[in-house]
Design a protein around this motif. Structure first.
Motif, short mmCIF file in Angstrom:
data_model
loop_
_atom_site.label_atom_id
_atom_site.label_comp_id
_atom_site.label_asym_id
_atom_site.label_seq_id
_atom_site.Cartn_x
_atom_site.Cartn_y
_atom_site.Cartn_z
N ARG A 58 3.44 19.38 -30.81
CA ARG A 58 2.24 19.50 -29.97
C ARG A 58 2.18 18.33 -28.99
O ARG A 58 1.82 18.49 -27.83
CB ARG A 58 0.98 19.52 -30.85
N ALA A 59 2.54 17.11 -29.47
CA ALA A 59 2.52 15.93 -28.61
C ALA A 59 3.58 16.06 -27.52
O ALA A 59 3.33 15.74 -26.35
CB ALA A 59 2.75 14.68 -29.44
N LEU A 60 4.76 16.58 -27.89
CA LEU A 60 5.84 16.74 -26.91
C LEU A 60 5.46 17.78 -25.86
O LEU A 60 5.68 17.58 -24.66
CB LEU A 60 7.13 17.16 -27.61
N ALA A 61 4.85 18.89 -26.33
CA ALA A 61 4.48 19.98 -25.41
C ALA A 61 3.35 19.55 -24.47
O ALA A 61 3.16 20.14 -23.41
CB ALA A 61 4.07 21.20 -26.21
N HIS A 62 2.61 18.52 -24.86
CA HIS A 62 1.54 18.00 -24.02
C HIS A 62 2.14 17.28 -22.79
O HIS A 62 1.54 17.24 -21.73
CB HIS A 62 0.70 17.02 -24.85
N LEU A 63 3.34 16.72 -22.99
CA LEU A 63 3.98 15.95 -21.93
C LEU A 63 5.03 16.74 -21.15
O LEU A 63 5.28 16.46 -19.98
CB LEU A 63 4.64 14.70 -22.53
N LEU A 64 5.70 17.68 -21.83
CA LEU A 64 6.83 18.38 -21.21
C LEU A 64 6.70 19.88 -21.44
O LEU A 64 6.15 20.30 -22.46
CB LEU A 64 8.15 17.94 -21.86
N ASP A 65 7.22 20.68 -20.51
CA ASP A 65 7.27 22.12 -20.76
C ASP A 65 8.60 22.41 -21.43
O ASP A 65 9.65 22.44 -20.77
CB ASP A 65 7.11 22.91 -19.45
N LEU A 66 8.56 22.61 -22.74
CA LEU A 66 9.78 22.71 -23.54
C LEU A 66 10.53 24.03 -23.32
O LEU A 66 11.62 24.20 -23.85
CB LEU A 66 9.45 22.52 -25.02
N ARG A 67 9.92 24.97 -22.54
CA ARG A 67 10.61 26.23 -22.29
C ARG A 67 11.73 26.05 -21.28
O ARG A 67 12.65 26.84 -21.20
CB ARG A 67 9.63 27.28 -21.78
N PHE A 68 11.61 24.97 -20.48
CA PHE A 68 12.61 24.72 -19.45
C PHE A 68 13.46 23.51 -19.83
O PHE A 68 13.02 22.69 -20.64
CB PHE A 68 11.92 24.49 -18.10
N ASP A 69 14.66 23.43 -19.25
CA ASP A 69 15.56 22.31 -19.55
C ASP A 69 14.84 20.99 -19.27
O ASP A 69 14.30 20.79 -18.18
CB ASP A 69 16.83 22.40 -18.68
N CYS A 70 14.80 20.13 -20.25
CA CYS A 70 14.22 18.81 -20.04
C CYS A 70 14.89 17.81 -20.97
O CYS A 70 15.49 18.18 -21.97
CB CYS A 70 12.70 18.81 -20.22
#
Ligand SMILES: [Zn+2]
Length: 207
Positions: free
Chosen positions: A27-39
């Motif tokens: 949840r914390a990661l998804a708050h900062l990055l859109d994990l559906r796309f390459d990051c």
């Protein structure tokens, strides 16, 4: 549910605590990055402003790869690389939220948090206990009673030697219900403490 000094509590006593591990919260990661796309990112952990751990993270195509160094009880550092499948679920209020699937193939549970140990796994796979599971029945009752007292005080009431004073504006029925709950936990606390002290006295007498 185990009582004071029961087998259940003794077995929990030996289990490592979830709070002893660095955690990865999707949840914390998804708050900062859109994990559906390459990051790609570096995750860091700090305690009291001091850096205590870091990990390299790459995500994309429904997968997250995490690499970090782990130092076990033998003090030897080892490099850990884990591939974590990601899935998304719909939220009630719209939108979607991501989840990790536990990388242990035998488990594969959908979880929000993974624990960074010698392997990156979910709480159940690592057999971790929450600090509250290590509490004795007496300590748990004391914590529950304290929560009621805090609730009363936050609403303008007061507490005098465990006697609750009704906050102005609180419905009398609500207050009476809270008082019954408080008395219940305090009675359990005193029962637990009495048993604990009796056991302690017995041990002292046998010494
Ligand atoms: Zn698992």
């Amino acid at each position: 549910m185990g009582g004071v000094g029961s087998g259940v509590e003794r077995s929990l006593e030996r289990r490592p605590l979830a709070t002893d591990f660095l955690t990865l919260d999707v949840r914390a990661l998804a708050h900062l990055l859109d994990l559906r796309f390459d990051c790609e990112a570096t995750c860091t952990w700090a305690v009291g402003g001091e850096l205590v751990g870091s990990a390299g993270m790459k995500a994309g195509a429904g997968l997250m790869v995490l690499s970090y160094q782990f130092t076990g009880s033998d003090r030897l550092p080892s490099k850990v690389t884990a591939s974590i499948p990601l899935v998304w679920s719909r939220c009630t209020l719209g939108g979607e939220r991501p989840w990790f699937l536990c990388p242990n193939e035998a488990c594969g549970r959908r979880v929000a948090i993974l624990y960074c140990g010698a392997n990156l796994l979910c709480r159940r796979c690592l057999g971790l206990a929450y600090p509250s599971q290590r509490e004795t029945a007496g300590a748990r009752a004391h914590r529950k009673a304290a929560r009621v007292r805090q609730y009363i005080e936050q609403r303008g009431g007061s507490v005098d030697h465990n006697f609750l004073v009704r906050p102005k504006g609180m419905h009398r029925q609500t207050f009476l219900r809270l008082r019954v709950v408080h008395e219940h936990w305090m009675a359990l606390y005193f029962t637990g403490e009495t048993r604990r002290l009796e056991a302690m006295l017995k041990r002292l007498e046998s010494m």
